[in-house]
Design a protein around this motif. Structure first.
Motif, short mmCIF file in Angstrom:
data_model
loop_
_atom_site.label_atom_id
_atom_site.label_comp_id
_atom_site.label_asym_id
_atom_site.label_seq_id
_atom_site.Cartn_x
_atom_site.Cartn_y
_atom_site.Cartn_z
N THR A 175 40.59 53.80 41.21
CA THR A 175 41.70 53.42 42.07
C THR A 175 41.87 51.91 42.13
O THR A 175 42.99 51.38 42.01
N GLN A 176 40.75 51.19 42.28
CA GLN A 176 40.82 49.73 42.38
C GLN A 176 41.19 49.09 41.05
O GLN A 176 41.91 48.08 41.02
N LEU A 177 40.74 49.68 39.94
CA LEU A 177 41.18 49.18 38.64
C LEU A 177 42.69 49.29 38.50
O LEU A 177 43.37 48.36 38.05
N GLN A 178 43.23 50.44 38.90
CA GLN A 178 44.67 50.67 38.80
C GLN A 178 45.43 49.71 39.71
O GLN A 178 46.46 49.12 39.29
N GLU A 179 44.95 49.51 40.93
CA GLU A 179 45.62 48.61 41.87
C GLU A 179 45.59 47.17 41.35
O GLU A 179 46.58 46.44 41.43
N ASN A 180 44.43 46.77 40.82
CA ASN A 180 44.32 45.41 40.29
C ASN A 180 45.25 45.20 39.10
O ASN A 180 45.85 44.12 38.94
N LEU A 181 45.35 46.22 38.26
CA LEU A 181 46.23 46.12 37.09
C LEU A 181 47.67 45.92 37.52
O LEU A 181 48.38 45.06 36.99
N GLU A 182 48.12 46.70 38.48
CA GLU A 182 49.50 46.58 38.96
C GLU A 182 49.75 45.18 39.54
O GLU A 182 50.79 44.57 39.30
N GLN A 183 48.75 44.68 40.28
CA GLN A 183 48.89 43.35 40.88
C GLN A 183 48.98 42.27 39.80
O GLN A 183 49.82 41.37 39.87
N ALA A 184 48.14 42.36 38.78
CA ALA A 184 48.13 41.35 37.72
C ALA A 184 49.40 41.40 36.88
O ALA A 184 49.95 40.35 36.50
N VAL A 185 49.86 42.60 36.60
CA VAL A 185 51.08 42.74 35.79
C VAL A 185 52.28 42.18 36.54
O VAL A 185 53.16 41.54 35.94
N ASN A 186 52.31 42.36 37.85
CA ASN A 186 53.45 41.91 38.65
C ASN A 186 53.37 40.44 39.06
O ASN A 186 54.31 39.91 39.65
N ASP A 187 52.25 39.80 38.78
CA ASP A 187 52.07 38.39 39.14
C ASP A 187 52.53 37.52 37.95
O ASP A 187 51.87 37.49 36.90
N ALA A 188 53.62 36.81 38.12
CA ALA A 188 54.18 36.02 37.03
C ALA A 188 53.25 34.91 36.57
O ALA A 188 53.35 34.42 35.44
N SER A 189 52.34 34.49 37.44
CA SER A 189 51.43 33.40 37.08
C SER A 189 50.29 33.87 36.16
O SER A 189 49.61 33.05 35.54
N VAL A 190 50.08 35.18 36.08
CA VAL A 190 49.00 35.73 35.26
C VAL A 190 49.48 35.88 33.82
O VAL A 190 50.50 36.54 33.56
N THR A 191 48.74 35.27 32.89
CA THR A 191 49.10 35.38 31.48
C THR A 191 48.16 36.29 30.69
O THR A 191 48.50 36.73 29.59
N ALA A 192 46.97 36.56 31.25
CA ALA A 192 46.00 37.44 30.58
C ALA A 192 45.07 38.05 31.62
O ALA A 192 44.93 37.53 32.74
N ILE A 193 44.45 39.16 31.24
CA ILE A 193 43.58 39.90 32.15
C ILE A 193 42.21 40.07 31.50
O ILE A 193 42.11 40.39 30.31
N VAL A 194 41.16 39.85 32.28
CA VAL A 194 39.78 40.08 31.83
C VAL A 194 39.16 41.16 32.69
O VAL A 194 39.27 41.14 33.92
N ILE A 195 38.52 42.12 32.06
CA ILE A 195 37.76 43.14 32.79
C ILE A 195 36.29 42.97 32.41
O ILE A 195 35.94 43.05 31.23
N THR A 196 35.46 42.69 33.41
CA THR A 196 34.05 42.44 33.14
C THR A 196 33.19 43.04 34.25
O THR A 196 33.67 43.85 35.05
N SER A 197 31.91 42.67 34.28
CA SER A 197 30.97 43.27 35.23
C SER A 197 30.11 42.20 35.90
O SER A 197 29.70 41.23 35.25
N ALA A 198 29.80 42.42 37.17
CA ALA A 198 28.87 41.56 37.89
C ALA A 198 27.44 42.04 37.70
O ALA A 198 26.49 41.35 38.09
N LEU A 199 27.28 43.22 37.11
CA LEU A 199 25.97 43.83 36.93
C LEU A 199 25.50 43.67 35.48
O LEU A 199 26.31 43.41 34.59
#
Length: 709
Positions: free
Chosen positions: A35-59
């Protein structure tokens, strides 16, 4: 959303939106994470200032994949395939950054991204086949589009992880180490523009003759090597769909095959075993507050086959071992065998020449018991006779330092009686390694009536350190594994007397899925081992004059099995292939006639299976009643890892649940009556089997009830 609920954090810096997975311990892709991945994706896609997305891990791990605990629940949106499809269709470049391993759905998540970056020493895999299923979030369609048919099939059909260095078509950039990863990611993303979107699904595939040959080869291999399993053949079909169908239809075909796998006894069995192995570590004899004893040095008394194999486990883990024998010649022979074993592994490419010497250097040979005086753990591995072991333990008690753990490798004897000859019975425990001890994963950890909690906990943790799967059991004849094996072997021997041939009995058992039948197994282990055990148990079996009488005759004739070139079967020199011997049937006829047992031709395969296997399960139920095993799943772990019970059947107690306790009871009662006096003697169903059948419950339900009691 509270801080504690944030499992996928969101941060934007210099036009880069970073989604960081933080769902301890292994970033399982649970409903909340999806759910949070999907929400974050929607937010990043709709943010005009975002030019690229990174998916990584804190673990340390990128993601171990799906949350398997959700398998039994009704599917909830968003489903992982839908989330991954949305990531792949994102209008901005999405980069997966893997600081550590990615397995199953975790790797599928990376495959759905447009680019992938990791560290050079990392490994990734698609192990779903080990759970009786296949990758169900696009893995079978995306991996072959990035790698090759061979790579995809090897990873998906075997479930084995692969080094990222071998997956150059999958990973776009590899950092030398973790320290350089952030710089590598920053530099690489700097080369991407907002339009550098590269959906994996757009890579086209076709089925040429060479690729077709690859699939045919794998199909043949699966039929030979993975008999009994359902998922491997479906994995091949799913990967084939990537080459024969458009991507969207390939995903649909993958889902159809995934669901077909889920609804099988094999998947239920393999998923049961996944949880059973982990549950074996959860015992009530200690808790988090129980302290452990440091095990920094070990001594093994006895340098024979078992002692040498046990010593190798500790040397492999970098733990110094003092290996003790009475005679120098026996010690030299034991060390020579150990070296040969290591050199064999070296020739097979499993270890290096340096590893051989390093491990041999961990071994300190000795012929004087005083050499063990400073060991933290001492394991006795001498001849399987109570008086012999008691004498050794008296010496251990006199020499070993206070606080040392004193262990016996006995496979059948009463450890309470062994502990009784020492001044410190609370320090005594059983560590039943299975032969060959340096190969077999199972370790039965046997607690006595006096074993202290810290000794139990220390040994359970030590087992994992030497890469064993520990199962805690109590003291009785044969503990769990060998005690259950007794009725199995007894019925095989009785069926031989009644007219069934050894090769037919073995064939029924191997058709069921066991690696070998009872007579082949007896020959391989040595018929004299069972003979000596029976000699020590005369009081328990004397009421049955037919008890393994043919095996006794064979041993008395020197036919002790493979090592003698003849046992139940004959063996050509240098060969392990059993050859049926009519002379054994003559002995069976003679003994049957002497005992007044009628030989018959109407013994069915079903009777052989029920009398050998169902009695084994029934013994397991009695073991549970007596509290020798803590839970049914522990018995399953013992039988899969210790005796080769097919994992696609989940272990004997899970298999009993598949056929149903009512069926188990009905078949036992049928043959109890059919076998007359003998049936009354040996084939009575346990109280627990009767109880479960009457209440229409399973061993699995019984385990849950016991855990909440």
């Amino acid at each position: 959303m509270t801080e504690s609920q944030v499992l996928v954090s969101y941060r934007v810096e210099n036009g880069i939106a970073t989604f960081t997975l933080n769902n301890a311990p292994v970033n399982a892709l649970s409903l909340a994470v999806r759910t949070q991945l999907q929400e974050n994706l929607e937010q990043a896609v709709n943010d005009a200032s975002v030019t690229a997305i990174v998916i990584t891990s804190a673990l340390p791990m990128f993601s171990a994949g799906a949350d398997i605990s959700e398998f039994s629940d009704a599917p909830q949106s968003p489903m992982l395939p839908d989330v991954l499809n949305a990531i792949e269709q994102a209008p901005k470049p999405v980069v997966a950054v893997l600081p550590g391993p990615a397995f199953g759905g975790g790797l599928e998540l990376a495959l759905a991204c447009h680019y992938r970056i990791s560290v050079a020493d990392n490994k990734v895999g698609l192990p779903e086949v080990n759970l009786g299923i296949l990758p169900g979030a696009g893995g079978t369609q995306r991996l072959p589009r990035l790698a090759s048919a061979v790579t995809a099939l090897e990873m998906i059909v075997t479930g084995k992880p692969r080094p990222v260095l071998e997956l150059k078509g999958v990973f776009d950039k590899l950092a030398d180490n973790q320290q350089h990863l952030a710089d590598i990611v920053s530099d690489y993303i700097g080369t991407l523009s907002a339009s550098d979107v590269r959906p994996t699904c757009e890579n086209s595939l076709s089925m040429d003759q060479q690729t077709q040959a690859v699939f045919e080869q794998y199909q043949t291999g699966v039929e030979k090597k993975m008999k009994g399993f359902f998922a491997p053949a479906q994995c091949i079909e799913a990967v084939k769909a990537a080459f024969t169908l458009p991507f969207a239809q390939g995903l649909k075909r993958e889902q159809e095959l995934f669901m077909a796998c889920m609804d099988t006894p094999q998947a239920r069995a393999q998923q049961h075993f996944f949880f059973a192995e982990r549950a074996a570590s959860h015992v009530s004899d200690f808790d988090k507050t129980t302290e452990t004893r440091a095990i920094k040095s070990v001594a093994v008394i006895g340098a024979g086959t078992m002692g040498g194999g046990i010593a190798m486990n500790f040397a492999n883990a970098g733990i110094p071992v003092t290996l003790v024998e009475r005679e120098q010649s026996a010690l030299d022979k034991g060390l020579s065998v150990i070296r040969k074993n290591y050199e064999s592994s070296m020739r097979k490419g499993r270890i290096s020449e340096g590893d051989v010497e390093q491990r041999m250097a961990m071994l300190s040979p000795a012929t004087d018991m005083s050499a063990i005086n400073d060991a933290d753990l001492v394991i006795e591995a001498v001849f399987e006779k109570l008086e012999v072991k008691q004498a050794v333990f008296e010496q251990m008690d006199a020499v070993c330092k206070r606080g040392a753990i004193l262990a016996t490798n006995t496979s059948t004897l009463d450890i309470n009686q062994i502990a009784a000859v020492t001044s410190r019975p609370s320090d005594v425990i059983g560590l039943h390694f299975f032969s060959p001890a340096n190969v077999m994963k199972l370790l039965e950890v046997v607690k006595t009536s006096d074993t202290s909690a810290d000794v139990i906990k220390s040994c359970m943790q030590m087992a994992k350190r030497i890469k064993k799967v520990p199962v805690l059991v109590g003291v009785c004849f044969g503990f769990v594994g060998n005690r259950m094996l007794e009725p199995y072997a007894r019925e095989a021997n009785r069926l031989l007397l009644e007219g069934a041939t050894p090769e037919r009995i073995d064939r029924v058992i191997t058709d069921f899925g066991m690696p070998m039948g009872p007579f082949t197994m007896g020959d391989m282990a040595g018929l004299d081992i069972g003979y000596f055990v029976r000699q020590s148990r005369q009081q328990a079996i004397a009421h049955d004059p037919s008890y393994a009488v043919v095996s006794d005759r064979l041993v008395e004739q020197g036919r002790v099995g493979l090592k003698a070139g003849k046992g139940v079967y004959l063996y050509e020199e240098g060969s392990r292939v059993p050859i049926p011997d009519p002379a054994v049937l003559d002995i069976a006829r003679e003994e049957a006639q002497r005992l007044g047992i009628a030989q018959r031709e109407d013994i069915s395969d079903e009777e052989i299976l029920v009398r050998c296997l169902y009695t084994l399960i029934n013994e397991g139920a009695q073991i549970l009643e007596e509290g020798i095993a803590d839970k049914p799943s522990d018995i399953d772990v013992i039988y899969v890892y210790g005796y080769g019970f097919p994992v696609y059947r989940g272990g004997p107690m899970h298999y009993a649940d598949e056929i149903g306790p009512a069926t188990l009871l009905e078949r036992l009662e049928h043959y109890q009556k059919a076998c007359g006096e003998y049936g009354s003697m040996w084939l009575t169903a346990s109280d627990l089997v009767k109880k479960l059948a009457a209440e229409n419950k399973t061993f699995g339900a019984y385990q849950k009830e016991q855990s909440h009691a």
